[in-house]
Design an enzyme around this catalytic site. Structure first.
Site, short mmCIF file in Angstrom:
data_model
loop_
_atom_site.label_atom_id
_atom_site.label_comp_id
_atom_site.label_asym_id
_atom_site.label_seq_id
_atom_site.Cartn_x
_atom_site.Cartn_y
_atom_site.Cartn_z
N ASN A 225 -42.68 35.88 -14.59
CA ASN A 225 -41.62 36.55 -15.33
C ASN A 225 -42.17 37.08 -16.66
O ASN A 225 -43.37 37.00 -16.93
CB ASN A 225 -40.42 35.61 -15.55
CG ASN A 225 -40.79 34.38 -16.38
OD1 ASN A 225 -41.80 34.35 -17.09
ND2 ASN A 225 -39.95 33.35 -16.29
N ASP B 128 -35.16 33.46 -4.10
CA ASP B 128 -35.43 32.99 -5.46
C ASP B 128 -35.17 34.09 -6.48
O ASP B 128 -34.69 33.82 -7.58
CB ASP B 128 -36.87 32.49 -5.56
CG ASP B 128 -37.20 31.96 -6.94
OD1 ASP B 128 -36.69 30.89 -7.31
OD2 ASP B 128 -37.98 32.63 -7.66
#
Length: 350
Positions: A25, A225
């Site tokens: 991320n 996810d």
């Protein structure tokens, strides 16, 4: 090489790769879906390799024995905890081992280590248990019989049988939820279920699939996810990471060319965690007469982190109807059960 020796060699495997920016991320934490995909790849390799060995064959020369070749398909992933975060630049070491076989399924246990290649430090980030079923390459509806493995003792085999029976029962119970759908909400209020619920649509291509032309379980888990992460981020507006995944049940295979809809909704919040329920529906475009069907279901748990990577409090979920209250109470039961299991595990290790 003897058949017994070849089965022994096929019962464990280790793969590794370095984590790159597109695996993580915006703050450098590797996505939980990326790790789940690596876990499934290792499990798929070892179970497929094992199911293509049999008595009288040799890994060096399998030609003397006529064998129905197969590919192992992921059927279930047991609860998986994310024990420590993994970061960009670290090397993931994924070790997989076959621990039990029934007539038509294989249990694979996987351990993931993260290595800092600058300091040499290693940490365990994940432990997972996966179940695979082998399908014939000639007939995708035919399940192949699994070669047996040798156990160290009778107790080891009995414990494996208990795990097999337990997961089989849970899979049957999960199918009861397969009729549920997530409907869109117009102008939802902040911190409600409708405010954070999310979905994505993905066209299944050749790179997503096995030799059978069906989607890799790891590809599906990565998509799940991603959606769960969006739900969590929308709810708390902070950096979020995957903390755990409850059992993922693969009810039906997804074929190449299908349009996959992955939908997620918040079901429960504790002080510092969020539970998100994720559904995967497949719509076969070419075989439209078959209709849309529920393929996979699971619960993901996320936590919110500050800039230093420390857990933050999560805004409470606002419940608007009896159905949401029911799901919240069910999530609370799962939360307390998992908390008790973690505490018992800590005490056992002390």
């Amino acid at each position: 090489m003897s058949a017994a020796k070849s089965l022994s060699l096929s019962s464990s495997i280790q793969i590794c790769r370095i984590m790159r920016p597109d695996d993580a991320n915006i703050v450098g934490n590797v996505h939980g879906g990326t790790i789940l995909k690596m876990i499934e790849e290792a499990g798929g390799i070892i179970s497929t390799r094992h199911c293509n060995t049999q008595s009288g064959a040799s890994m060096l020369d399998p030609s003397p024995v006529q064998q129905d070749r197969c590919v192992a398909a992921l059927a279930r992933v047991e609860r998986t905890d994310f024990l420590h975060p993994m970061f960009i630049g670290e090397v993931a070491h994924v070790s997989a081992e076959i621990t039990y076989t029934s007539k038509h399924s294989v249990e694979v246990q996987v351990i993931v280590l993260a290595e800092n290649i600058l300091t040499g430090a290693k940490k365990v980030t994940n432990k997972a248990t996966l179940w695979y079923v082998p399908f014939s390459l000639q007939n995708v509806d035919k399940i192949i019989e699994v070669p047996v493995i040798e156990y160290s003792n009778v107790e080891q085999e009995e414990e494996g049988k208990k795990r097999y029976d337990a997961q089989k029962m849970e899979r049957l119970e999960t199918k009861e939820r397969n009729g549920e759908i997530i409907n869109p909400v117009v102008s939802p209020e902040a911190y409600t279920v409708g405010f954070s619920q999310s979905s994505l649509i993905h066209l299944v291509g050749p790179s997503d699939c096995t030799l059978h032309g069906f989607v890799h379980g790891g590809v599906t888990m990565k998509l799940m996810d991603e959606v769960a992460g969006i739900v969590a981020a929308r709810h708390c507006k902070t950096n979020i990471v995957t903390a755990s995944v409850d059992a993922i049940n693969f009810h039906r295979k997804i074929k190449k060319g299908c349009v996959v809809s992955v939908s997620g909704r918040m079901t429960f919040t504790s002080n510092k965690s969020m539970e998100i329920e994720v559904f995967v529906d497949a719509d076969p475009l070419v075989e439209a007469a078959r209709g849309k069907y529920r393929a996979v279901t699971a619960f993901f748990t996320y936590i919110s982190l500050d800039k230093e990577g420390k857990p933050l409090s999560v805004p409470p979920l606002k419940l608007e109807n009896e159905e949401e209250k029911k799901r919240f109470e069910e999530g609370k039961v799962r939360y307390l059960q998992n908390k008790a299991k973690r505490q018992a595990e800590k005490e056992r290790q002390q």
